[in-house]
Design an enzyme around this catalytic site. Structure first.
Site, PDB file in Angstrom:
ATOM      1  N   SER A 294       0.844  -1.197   0.000  1.00 21.36           N
ATOM      2  CA  SER A 294       0.000   0.000   0.000  1.00 21.36           C
ATOM      3  C   SER A 294       0.877   1.243   0.000  1.00 21.36           C
ATOM      4  O   SER A 294       2.100   1.154   0.063  1.00 21.36           O
ATOM      5  CB  SER A 294      -0.904   0.008   1.234  1.00 21.36           C
ATOM      6  N   LYS A 295       0.207   2.388  -0.037  1.00 18.66           N
ATOM      7  CA  LYS A 295       0.895   3.690  -0.013  1.00 18.66           C
ATOM      8  C   LYS A 295       1.843   3.791   1.177  1.00 18.66           C
ATOM      9  O   LYS A 295       2.901   4.382   1.102  1.00 18.66           O
ATOM     10  CB  LYS A 295      -0.159   4.806   0.113  1.00 18.66           C
ATOM     11  N   ARG A 296       1.416   3.203   2.271  1.00 22.35           N
ATOM     12  CA  ARG A 296       2.190   3.205   3.516  1.00 22.35           C
ATOM     13  C   ARG A 296       3.607   2.669   3.290  1.00 22.35           C
ATOM     14  O   ARG A 296       4.551   3.060   3.941  1.00 22.35           O
ATOM     15  CB  ARG A 296       1.417   2.291   4.474  1.00 22.35           C
ATOM     16  N   HIS A 297       3.749   1.727   2.345  1.00 25.08           N
ATOM     17  CA  HIS A 297       5.066   1.151   2.061  1.00 25.08           C
ATOM     18  C   HIS A 297       5.827   1.959   1.019  1.00 25.08           C
ATOM     19  O   HIS A 297       6.882   1.535   0.568  1.00 25.08           O
ATOM     20  CB  HIS A 297       4.921  -0.278   1.539  1.00 25.08           C
ATOM     21  N   GLY A 298       5.243   3.080   0.608  1.00 24.72           N
ATOM     22  CA  GLY A 298       5.911   3.876  -0.424  1.00 24.72           C
ATOM     23  C   GLY A 298       5.493   3.455  -1.819  1.00 24.72           C
ATOM     24  O   GLY A 298       6.124   3.822  -2.801  1.00 24.72           O
TER      25      GLY A 298
END
Ligand code: GLU
Length: 468
Positions: A248-252
């Site tokens: 996800s976005k959280r992982h870049g």
């Protein structure tokens, strides 16, 4: 020899992300490696969720990555008539039947007549007979012009295929319901449209994410109903974040175009994506496009999930930046910068920061003092400047003012000479000086910065601090 033809078939319901881009890339590498064709098909039959802007951004992302497709793009929304024809042809051959129920109605019937606990194959038979012989007769339903078209799925057919990545996969047809091909509104289902298109586009290998693996047996049944040859399959492993959770976005994880905006080079992202699930035998990590095409083998793709690591992408990007010509970097930086900068200044910035940046944007952010007088001061830099250091810098300012040959050697000598005379460490002048002229605590060698900025700029910036 069989001409390899593969396709990337995104649904334009979102931007092109890492997963989709990797699927496209593997198809592309496979096609180019085998001197075959790589086609693009837009699966836009879901009119509500499909958006033109996503088609544009998918194409833009692929073009930026230089994943060029052959032939014209196929849009499923332009082929609805075609799917209908093929569905009707199965009706004629008695391989499919019409289901006149509306979904709400059907729910009622199911509740009433089909015990929930029955296994799928038993349910399937009751369902089918309820459809073909409705309990209240056909009278009311027959008046309807359209009904969904469903494929008969016979029992006890062993559906098997050899996946190029996962090996042999087998499933018994008893667990598959009669497949809806055309909905009541006459739009095709995903499984049906894909088969018709892959057949008409003469696709030889289907390379896609393994979230589609449960669809493959259904698609094979549809191929069989038409008596068509079945292409080969390769299902790509999922991509997870470093915490092994869904990416996800959280992982870049961003869209391809967002990587471009953040200053990732297309070659670096290409290289990085290729290694998400595959690696060459010698485990090298920096591999050019040409070589990738030469050595890529779909059979070597790992069947276990790949892990997305943004730091690896940034490292790879820094390696690619180092190998580029300064002029080339200049053009790329200009492309992502909203401000116009003096080219000469930008080139100086590139020259001095090239071995230290992770992204193209870093040139603008960490090299802002080469480009503008409005450069940002980091908090840590401001802390390096105090009354005492300003005293030293006043003395240095006077000496620098008199320098005729403004080069790093002279500037360093003068500074060291001064610190010796004052009986202090050179760093007591170097740190605050760096802070003042660059607003940062780290960067290229200070004397290189001074030389590159030029006498006028350095004297002016120093003056601003010591005479305020
Ligand atoms: N449109 C499907 C998707 O975006 C891909 C279908 C396929 O590759 O068979 O997931």
């Amino acid at each position: 020899m069989l001409l390899v033809r593969v396709r990337f078939a995104p649904s334009p319901t979102g931007e092109l992300h890492v997963g989709g881009a990797r699927t496209a890339l593997y198809n592309y590498l496979f096609a180019r490696h085998n001197k075959g064709k790589f086609l693009l098909r837009i699966e836009d039959t879901d009119r509500e969720r499909s958006k033109e802007e996503f088609v544009v951004s998918i194409k833009e992302g692929l073009k930026w990555l230089k994943i060029d497709w052959d032939e014209d793009i196929v849009y499923q929304s332009e082929r609805l008539q075609l799917y209908k024809q093929y569905a009707y042809s199965l009706l004629e051959k008695n391989k499919a039947y019409v289901d006149y129920y509306y979904p709400e109605e059907w729910e009622e019937i199911v509740k009433k007549y089909i015990p929930e606990h029955l296994p799928i194959d038993k349910k399937k038979h009751i369902e089918r007979s309820l459809i073909l012989e409705p309990p209240n007769g056909y009278k009311h339903v027959k008046q309807r012009a359209k009904g969904a078209i469903r494929l008969f799925v016979e029992d006890n057919i062993n559906i098997s295929f050899v996946d190029k990545i996962r090996g042999k996969i087998e499933i018994l047809s008893n667990n598959i319901n009669d497949i809806v091909l055309l909905r009541t509104d006459e739009t095709p289902t995903y499984n049906f449209a894909v088969v018709i298109d892959d057949y008409l586009m003469e696709i030889t290998h289907i390379i896609r994410g393994d979230d589609h693996i449960s669809n493959t047996p259904k698609q094979i049944l549809i191929y069989n109903a038409f008596n068509w040859n079945i292409p080969e399959f390769a299902h790509l492993p999922m991509i997870l974040g470093p915490d092994k959770k869904k990416l996800s976005k959280r992982h870049g994880s961003l869209s391809v175009i967002e990587y471009k905006k953040m200053g990732i080079l297309s070659d670096a992202l290409f290289n990085f994506l290729a290694l998400l699930g595959w690696s060459p035998k010698d485990n090298r990590e920096i591999i050019s496009r040409e070589e990738m095409i030469r050595i890529f083998k779909i059979e070597e793709v790992n069947s276990s999930p790949a892990v997305f690591d943004i730091n690896k992408l940034l490292w790879m990007n820094s390696e690619y930046i180092k190998t580029k010509e300064n002029r080339e970097i200049l053009e790329l930086v200009k492309e992502i910068s909203s401000d116009k900068y003096d080219e000469r200044k930008l080139l100086t910035c590139i020259e001095l920061l090239k071995t230290r940046t992770k992204t193209l944007r870093d040139f603008l952010e960490f090299g802002d003092y080469f480009l503008t007088e409005d450069y940002k001061f980091e908090k840590e830099a401001i802390e390096k400047i105090n009354e005492k250091s300003l005293e030293y810098l006043k003395l240095l300012h006077d000496k620098y003012l008199k320098v005729e040959e403004w080069n790093k050697k002279n500037l360093e000598e003068i500074l060291r000479d001064l610190s010796n005379k004052l009986g202090i460490k050179a760093s007591e002048i170097i740190h605050p000086l760096r802070a003042i002229v660059s607003g940062k605590t780290v960067g290229p060698g200070l004397f290189e910065i001074l030389e590159a900025l030029g006498k006028e700029v350095v004297i002016r910036r120093l003056g601003k601090f010591i005479f305020r």
